[in-house]
Write a protein that holds these residues in place. Structure first.
Motif, short mmCIF file in Angstrom:
data_model
loop_
_atom_site.label_atom_id
_atom_site.label_comp_id
_atom_site.label_asym_id
_atom_site.label_seq_id
_atom_site.Cartn_x
_atom_site.Cartn_y
_atom_site.Cartn_z
N VAL A 165 0.87 -1.18 0.00
CA VAL A 165 0.00 0.00 0.00
C VAL A 165 0.90 1.22 0.00
O VAL A 165 2.12 1.10 0.10
N TYR A 166 0.29 2.38 -0.12
CA TYR A 166 1.10 3.59 -0.01
C TYR A 166 0.52 4.49 1.07
O TYR A 166 -0.61 4.97 0.95
N ILE A 167 1.29 4.67 2.16
CA ILE A 167 0.88 5.52 3.28
C ILE A 167 1.93 6.61 3.44
O ILE A 167 3.10 6.31 3.68
N THR A 168 1.51 7.84 3.30
CA THR A 168 2.47 8.95 3.32
C THR A 168 3.19 9.07 4.66
O THR A 168 4.34 9.50 4.71
N SER A 169 2.53 8.68 5.76
CA SER A 169 3.14 8.83 7.08
C SER A 169 4.11 7.69 7.43
O SER A 169 4.81 7.77 8.43
N ALA A 170 4.16 6.65 6.60
CA ALA A 170 5.04 5.50 6.88
C ALA A 170 6.28 5.54 5.99
O ALA A 170 6.26 6.10 4.89
N LYS A 171 7.35 4.91 6.47
CA LYS A 171 8.60 4.87 5.72
C LYS A 171 8.46 3.97 4.49
O LYS A 171 7.92 2.87 4.59
N PRO A 172 8.92 4.42 3.32
CA PRO A 172 8.84 3.58 2.12
C PRO A 172 9.55 2.24 2.33
O PRO A 172 10.67 2.19 2.83
N GLY A 173 8.89 1.15 1.95
CA GLY A 173 9.47 -0.18 2.09
C GLY A 173 9.29 -0.81 3.45
O GLY A 173 9.68 -1.95 3.68
N ALA A 174 8.69 -0.07 4.40
CA ALA A 174 8.51 -0.59 5.75
C ALA A 174 7.25 -1.45 5.84
O ALA A 174 6.28 -1.25 5.10
N THR B 199 2.37 -6.90 4.81
CA THR B 199 2.01 -5.82 3.89
C THR B 199 3.03 -4.71 4.08
O THR B 199 3.28 -4.29 5.21
N ILE B 200 3.62 -4.23 2.98
CA ILE B 200 4.64 -3.19 3.09
C ILE B 200 4.15 -1.89 2.45
O ILE B 200 3.23 -1.88 1.63
N ASN B 201 4.79 -0.81 2.85
CA ASN B 201 4.52 0.50 2.26
C ASN B 201 5.31 0.61 0.96
O ASN B 201 6.53 0.43 0.94
N ALA B 202 4.61 0.86 -0.13
CA ALA B 202 5.25 0.89 -1.45
C ALA B 202 6.34 1.96 -1.51
O ALA B 202 6.18 3.06 -0.96
N ILE B 203 7.43 1.63 -2.18
CA ILE B 203 8.52 2.59 -2.35
C ILE B 203 8.13 3.64 -3.39
O ILE B 203 8.35 4.84 -3.21
N THR B 204 7.53 3.19 -4.48
CA THR B 204 7.02 4.10 -5.51
C THR B 204 5.51 4.16 -5.41
O THR B 204 4.84 3.14 -5.55
N PRO B 205 4.94 5.32 -5.12
CA PRO B 205 3.49 5.41 -4.94
C PRO B 205 2.72 5.09 -6.22
O PRO B 205 3.10 5.50 -7.31
N GLU B 206 1.64 4.33 -6.06
CA GLU B 206 0.76 4.02 -7.17
C GLU B 206 -0.13 5.22 -7.46
O GLU B 206 -0.60 5.90 -6.54
N LYS B 207 -0.38 5.48 -8.73
CA LYS B 207 -1.22 6.61 -9.11
C LYS B 207 -2.55 6.13 -9.68
O LYS B 207 -2.62 5.08 -10.31
N VAL B 208 -3.60 6.94 -9.44
CA VAL B 208 -4.93 6.63 -9.96
C VAL B 208 -5.50 7.89 -10.61
O VAL B 208 -5.02 9.00 -10.37
N LYS B 209 -6.52 7.70 -11.44
CA LYS B 209 -7.14 8.84 -12.11
C LYS B 209 -8.28 9.40 -11.26
O LYS B 209 -9.07 8.66 -10.70
N MET B 210 -8.32 10.71 -11.20
CA MET B 210 -9.33 11.39 -10.42
C MET B 210 -10.70 11.26 -11.08
O MET B 210 -10.86 11.57 -12.26
N PRO B 211 -11.71 10.77 -10.32
CA PRO B 211 -13.07 10.72 -10.87
C PRO B 211 -13.74 12.09 -10.76
O PRO B 211 -13.20 13.01 -10.14
N ASP B 212 -14.92 12.21 -11.32
CA ASP B 212 -15.68 13.45 -11.23
C ASP B 212 -16.81 13.24 -10.21
O ASP B 212 -17.70 12.43 -10.43
N VAL B 213 -16.75 13.96 -9.09
CA VAL B 213 -17.79 13.81 -8.06
C VAL B 213 -18.60 15.09 -7.88
O VAL B 213 -19.41 15.19 -6.96
N VAL B 214 -18.39 16.07 -8.76
CA VAL B 214 -19.14 17.32 -8.68
C VAL B 214 -20.59 17.07 -9.07
O VAL B 214 -20.89 16.37 -10.04
N GLY B 215 -21.49 17.64 -8.26
CA GLY B 215 -22.91 17.54 -8.57
C GLY B 215 -23.63 16.40 -7.88
O GLY B 215 -24.84 16.22 -8.07
N ILE B 216 -22.92 15.62 -7.06
CA ILE B 216 -23.56 14.51 -6.36
C ILE B 216 -23.44 14.72 -4.85
O ILE B 216 -22.74 15.63 -4.39
#
Length: 283
Positions: free
Chosen positions: A84-93, A114-131
């Motif tokens: 997973v990728y957690i900003t507050s945790a050390k990469p690879g920990a 389960t370890i904290n990913a060294i390279t963060p995974e990226k995702v595409k932003m959805p559109d939630v405006v109007g709901i």
């Protein structure tokens, strides 16, 4: 004289018995049985020692290499199952383990990590405006994102998302962001000065409290950790022991307001902590 002859005859009989091959074989068989008996005892003792229940060590915060070394020293094996990728945790920990620390297992048991990913995974932003906020939260979580700060402004579209922002800037659908990022939402609060109940957050982890606050249309304000929280692994296990404002009966806040929280890993500050009369501590 007669007694001497009698004793001599007895000795001769005994010598014959001792020298007889059947007797010798019986003695040898007895010795072999004794050896087998004690050999079985040693093997059983060794086998039951190997079957002892061992306590799983704490691995959070360690690198995968360090975790494998600790597990090997404790006669266990580590197996990486997720990242997973957690900003507050050390990469690879290591950020998660199954079984949990102190759980009793047999020798050579696999501990799933389960370890904290060294390279963060990226995702595409959805559109939630109007709901609605509830729908927006579900869509963001399905995409691996979290609801960040909720800002309310006067608008007829009550509790509907008017804007979606990331790091202070409006973000468009399809923009790539780091998985696990917090997306701030601007919602309409209607044309009235609506208020909501102040929830009790004591005992909650930070992530659970964030979900809980969303139901009340509130945000986190200041987030503080006490002196017991020393590592990123501690911060993941920490729970809220104090909040401002407090959840007093009848206390309310305006929608979109903030609550300051204090976190700890000190179990004596838990709302479920009880001290026995004899001085023993329990939860």
């Amino acid at each position: 004289m007669a007694e001497s002859k009698k004793s001599s005859k007895i000795m001769n009989v005994l010598r014959k018995i001792i020298n007889h091959y059947i007797f010798r074989n019986l003695v040898i068989l007895f010795i072999i049985c004794l050896m087998v008996y004690f050999g079985v005892l040693v093997i059983l003792r060794h086998y039951t020692h190997h079957g002892e229940a061992l306590a799983v060590p704490e691995l959070r915060g360690l690198t995968m290499e360090e975790a494998q070394k600790v597990l090997s020293e404790n006669k266990m094996r580590g197996q990486l199952v997720d990242s997973v990728y957690i900003t507050s945790a050390k990469p690879g920990a290591v950020v998660g383990q199954d079984p949990e620390p102190k759980f009793k297992v047999k020798e050579n048991r696999n501990v799933f990590l389960t370890i904290n990913a060294i390279t963060p995974e990226k995702v595409k932003m959805p559109d939630v405006v109007g709901i609605s906020l509830r729908q927006a939260k579900s869509i963001l979580e399905l995409q691996g994102l979290n609801v960040g700060e909720i800002v309310y402004i006067p608008d007829i579209a009550k509790n509907n998302v008017l804007k979606q922002t990331y790091k202070g800037k409006e973000i468009r659908k399809g923009t790539e962001v780091i998985k696990g990022s917090e997306i701030d939402l601007v919602l309409g609060r209607g044309l009235s000065d609506e208020r909501t109940e102040v929830p009790n957050l004591n005992g909650f982890s930070l992530s659970d409290a964030r979900d809980y606050l969303t139901k009340y249309y509130l945000n986190f304000g200041v987030i503080l950790y006490d002196e017991s929280v020393l590592t990123s692994a501690d911060s993941l296990k920490a729970f809220i022991y104090q909040q401002r404002p407090r959840a007093d009966v009848g206390s309310t806040l305006q929608l979109g307001s903030s609550i300051d929280v204090w976190l700890t890993v000190d179990e004596t500050k838990s709302p479920n902590y009880v001290e026995k009369e004899d001085g023993e501590e329990t939860k």
